[in-house]
Motif scaffolding. Structure first.
Motif, PDB file in Angstrom:
ATOM      1  N   ALA A 104      21.211  21.964  43.451  1.00 21.75           N
ATOM      2  CA  ALA A 104      22.659  22.741  43.816  1.00 21.75           C
ATOM      3  C   ALA A 104      22.024  22.863  45.301  1.00 21.75           C
ATOM      4  CB  ALA A 104      22.717  24.147  43.035  1.00 21.75           C
ATOM      5  N   ALA A 105      21.184  23.220  45.593  1.00 19.64           N
ATOM      6  CA  ALA A 105      20.725  23.504  47.120  1.00 19.64           C
ATOM      7  C   ALA A 105      20.940  22.319  48.070  1.00 19.64           C
ATOM      8  CB  ALA A 105      19.168  23.764  47.388  1.00 19.64           C
ATOM      9  N   LEU A 106      20.736  21.191  47.375  1.00 20.72           N
ATOM     10  CA  LEU A 106      21.023  20.129  48.219  1.00 20.72           C
ATOM     11  C   LEU A 106      22.409  19.668  48.306  1.00 20.72           C
ATOM     12  CD1 LEU A 106      20.323  17.164  49.789  1.00 20.72           C
ATOM     13  CD2 LEU A 106      20.074  15.948  47.352  1.00 20.72           C
ATOM     14  N   GLY A 107      23.089  19.816  47.063  1.00 24.20           N
ATOM     15  CA  GLY A 107      24.665  19.753  47.201  1.00 24.20           C
ATOM     16  C   GLY A 107      25.387  20.716  48.083  1.00 24.20           C
ATOM     17  N   GLU A 108      24.868  21.803  48.149  1.00 19.40           N
ATOM     18  CA  GLU A 108      25.459  22.775  49.411  1.00 19.40           C
ATOM     19  C   GLU A 108      25.427  22.106  50.544  1.00 19.40           C
ATOM     20  OE1 GLU A 108      27.401  25.290  48.591  1.00 19.40           O
ATOM     21  OE2 GLU A 108      27.400  24.518  46.636  1.00 19.40           O
ATOM     22  N   GLU A 109      24.317  21.794  50.988  1.00 14.72           N
ATOM     23  CA  GLU A 109      23.654  21.189  52.326  1.00 14.72           C
ATOM     24  C   GLU A 109      24.740  20.114  52.328  1.00 14.72           C
ATOM     25  OE1 GLU A 109      22.276  23.288  54.585  1.00 14.72           O
ATOM     26  OE2 GLU A 109      21.968  24.688  52.964  1.00 14.72           O
ATOM     27  N   ILE A 110      24.880  19.093  51.777  1.00 13.45           N
ATOM     28  CA  ILE A 110      25.670  18.015  51.974  1.00 13.45           C
ATOM     29  C   ILE A 110      26.987  18.265  52.066  1.00 13.45           C
ATOM     30  CG2 ILE A 110      26.577  15.919  50.807  1.00 13.45           C
ATOM     31  CD1 ILE A 110      23.601  15.551  49.647  1.00 13.45           C
ATOM     32  N   LYS A 111      27.551  19.025  51.247  1.00 14.16           N
ATOM     33  CA  LYS A 111      28.842  19.673  51.338  1.00 14.16           C
ATOM     34  C   LYS A 111      29.408  20.336  52.676  1.00 14.16           C
ATOM     35  CE  LYS A 111      32.403  22.534  48.775  1.00 14.16           C
ATOM     36  NZ  LYS A 111      32.504  23.474  47.612  1.00 14.16           N
ATOM     37  N   ALA A 112      28.192  20.952  53.200  1.00 16.55           N
ATOM     38  CA  ALA A 112      28.572  21.752  54.452  1.00 16.55           C
ATOM     39  C   ALA A 112      28.708  20.875  55.776  1.00 16.55           C
ATOM     40  CB  ALA A 112      27.439  22.820  54.413  1.00 16.55           C
ATOM     41  N   LEU A 113      28.174  19.736  55.553  1.00 12.57           N
ATOM     42  CA  LEU A 113      27.956  18.918  56.671  1.00 12.57           C
ATOM     43  C   LEU A 113      29.284  18.539  57.310  1.00 12.57           C
ATOM     44  CD1 LEU A 113      25.228  16.120  55.449  1.00 12.57           C
ATOM     45  CD2 LEU A 113      24.956  18.101  57.124  1.00 12.57           C
ATOM     46  N   PRO A 114      29.463  18.588  58.663  1.00 10.29           N
ATOM     47  CA  PRO A 114      30.732  18.335  59.249  1.00 10.29           C
ATOM     48  C   PRO A 114      31.159  16.825  59.204  1.00 10.29           C
ATOM     49  CG  PRO A 114      29.162  18.577  60.914  1.00 10.29           C
ATOM     50  CD  PRO A 114      28.616  18.989  59.708  1.00 10.29           C
ATOM     51  N   GLY A 115      32.204  16.373  58.675  1.00 10.30           N
ATOM     52  CA  GLY A 115      32.533  14.831  58.847  1.00 10.30           C
ATOM     53  C   GLY A 115      32.248  14.070  57.466  1.00 10.30           C
ATOM     54  N   ARG A 116      32.050  12.710  57.496  1.00  9.14           N
ATOM     55  CA  ARG A 116      32.168  12.247  56.175  1.00  9.14           C
ATOM     56  C   ARG A 116      30.611  11.950  55.827  1.00  9.14           C
ATOM     57  NH1 ARG A 116      35.426   6.604  57.478  1.00  9.14           N
ATOM     58  NH2 ARG A 116      33.929   6.742  59.425  1.00  9.14           N
ATOM     59  N   LYS A 117      30.579  11.749  54.524  1.00  6.53           N
ATOM     60  CA  LYS A 117      29.302  11.358  53.886  1.00  6.53           C
ATOM     61  C   LYS A 117      29.323  10.296  53.171  1.00  6.53           C
ATOM     62  CE  LYS A 117      30.021  15.496  53.295  1.00  6.53           C
ATOM     63  NZ  LYS A 117      30.998  16.674  54.039  1.00  6.53           N
TER      64      LYS A 117
END
Length: 240
Positions: free
Chosen positions: A107-120
């Motif tokens: 969950a912690a990784l998911g929250e950090e990836i989700k919060a990144l600005p732009g595309r993933k």
């Protein structure tokens, strides 16, 4: 091209180093989940079995050939295709028939990836099905805009320069505004040359769990901007 300092650890990462990034590119295996998860160990064993069955080799001989292909061609599959005309679909189906319950939700990784600005993006030498199953098990699949897999790459794996060109062209990625995260240093040479910010993911106890010795080669090279053993913490540090 990025004018970056020598590789730094998670503790030294700064938001200003990534303020320009709008496209975040992640390798899959041993990058989005820790190496000690041993998910790839299952795949590795399936690859050995495939090589053994195909070429009528003992397990030890099959493993040796498998690793030679992996190093020389980027993937064992590419070596088998080049030297033994293997059907890639049959190979990919066989080696990815594994137990994904080994991967725990993060969950912690998911929250950090989700919060990144732009595309993933996920950019993997595996196939899309494997990437989707793994990312879904991690609880992070919905945070990615797309997956670029070995089939999309025309079965030419990283670190081939043409494969990065194909990925970037497909998604119209400007390397000067992109960052790439990888567990193999050699797979970051082309991204760095193109102008991406590069981050090498290593296991916490590198000396005892890294796998093949050659996989450590290049981790002190100038093409590595940052090194971390905690992806979620690293992403948090560049946003704070």
């Amino acid at each position: 091209m990025n004018d970056s300092p020598s590789p730094r650890t998670t503790e030294a990462a700064r938001p200003q180093d990534f303020a320009h990034v709008r496209d975040w590119v992640f390798d899959l295996d041993n990058t989005l989940y820790p190496r000690h998860t041993n998910l790839f160990q299952q795949i590795d064993e399936r690859i050995t079995a495939f090589v053994s069955n195909l070429l009528s080799l003992e397990a030890g001989e099959a493993k040796t050939l498998q690793k030679k292909f992996y190093r020389d061609y980027g993937t064992t599959l590419r070596g088998l295709m080049s030297e033994h005309q293997v059907d890639p679909d049959a190979f990919l189906e066989f080696v990815h028939d594994i137990d994904y319950s080994w991967v725990k939700a993060d969950a912690a990784l998911g929250e950090e990836i989700k919060a990144l600005p732009g595309r993933k993006f996920i950019f993997t030498n595996g196939d899309r099905g494997h990437a989707e199953r793994t990312a879904r098990q991690l609880g992070i699949l919905d945070h990615f805009d797309d997956i670029f897999d070995i089939v999309a790459a025309g079965l030419v794996p990283k670190p081939a320069a043409a494969t990065y060109d194909k990925f970037m062209g497909l998604h119209r990625i400007d390397a000067a505004h992109a960052a790439m995260f990888e567990d193999l240093a050699r797979n970051l040479e082309v991204p760095k040359r193109l102008g991406m910010r590069t981050v090498l993911i290593v296991p916490a106890n590198l000396e005892t769990t890294f796998g093949e010795i050659w996989e450590q080669e290049g981790r002190d090279g100038d093409h590595i901007d940052f090194i971390t053993d905690d992806l979620a913490a690293f992403l948090r540090s560049v946003r704070d």
